[in-house]
Design an enzyme around this catalytic site. Sequence first.
Site, PDB file in Angstrom:
ATOM      1  N   SER A   1     -97.589  29.082  45.484  1.00  0.00           N
ATOM      2  CA  SER A   1     -96.835  28.993  46.728  1.00  0.00           C
ATOM      3  C   SER A   1     -96.827  30.365  47.375  1.00  0.00           C
ATOM      4  O   SER A   1     -96.960  31.386  46.682  1.00  0.00           O
ATOM      5  CB  SER A   1     -95.402  28.541  46.456  1.00  0.00           C
ATOM      6  OG  SER A   1     -94.574  28.725  47.602  1.00  0.00           O
TER       7      SER A   1
ATOM      8  N   TYR B   1     -87.692  28.803  41.466  1.00  0.00           N
ATOM      9  CA  TYR B   1     -88.928  28.435  42.161  1.00  0.00           C
ATOM     10  C   TYR B   1     -89.820  29.665  42.335  1.00  0.00           C
ATOM     11  O   TYR B   1     -91.018  29.632  42.041  1.00  0.00           O
ATOM     12  CB  TYR B   1     -88.596  27.817  43.514  1.00  0.00           C
ATOM     13  CG  TYR B   1     -89.809  27.234  44.218  1.00  0.00           C
ATOM     14  CD1 TYR B   1     -90.302  25.990  43.858  1.00  0.00           C
ATOM     15  CD2 TYR B   1     -90.454  27.931  45.232  1.00  0.00           C
ATOM     16  CE1 TYR B   1     -91.417  25.445  44.495  1.00  0.00           C
ATOM     17  CE2 TYR B   1     -91.569  27.405  45.872  1.00  0.00           C
ATOM     18  CZ  TYR B   1     -92.046  26.161  45.499  1.00  0.00           C
ATOM     19  OH  TYR B   1     -93.152  25.637  46.113  1.00  0.00           O
TER      20      TYR B   1
END
Length: 251
Positions: free
Chosen positions: A141, A154
């Site tokens: 990401s 995350y």
Amino acid sequence: MRLEGKTAIVTGAGSGIGRATAIDFAREGAQVVVADINASAGEETVAEIEKTGGEARFAKVDVASYESVEHLVQQAVAHFGKLDIMHNNAGTGNPPHNVMDMPIEEYQRVVNVNQNGVFYGIKAAAHAMEDSGGVIINTASIYAGIADRKRFPYHASKGAVVSMTKAAALDLAKYNIRVTGIAPGLIETGIVEDWKSDPDVWAIIEKAQMRRKAGKPEEVAKLVSFLASDDASFLNAHVYHVDDGAAAFKR
């Protein structure tokens, strides 16, 4: 048909980037194992592929379990005879919490899926590819390199994916296994549906993008298919941004 004759596994293929990638792999000629923890969603992806003449089969997997991932790879090899491409895509987000208030079990849940799941996929796929070579592609990401508030696990897990991609590529080079990754930005998948339900919030989020819009899963899938193909034969160890430049400018 850049992937003709290839066998591929896509985890998290029941929706979003995983579904779009599985469909694009099949369109490019690959035989695809559609892997997901959600059986009905995975079967929907298989049906989409078969509707256009592609070849696919569903396999249930819990990427937070090495035994489950190992069994997935064994199923693919048993059914198709080999494994050429592994897309470790399955992932999850976390409810917002300041790092001081982050529940330990929530941190562990996200890391087990996003980080450990990628490690398990690399390990299991590499064993299947060690004699014939192959390609492993990991979904990271843009938040591996930039920070957002209250998303500590995350960020931690996606940052680990970037480092694991580099380290695995070095370890597996002697087996002719390429390991690369993708770092998506804002993509219209299920994970952003809550944001889209509030037009004001969604307008603010889109405004933070370089061209003021979110990407589509299909746009990400095109990059993954390229990385999986022989057209990318000299690309290795890097994680490629697919974010319309979102991580490149100051908001």
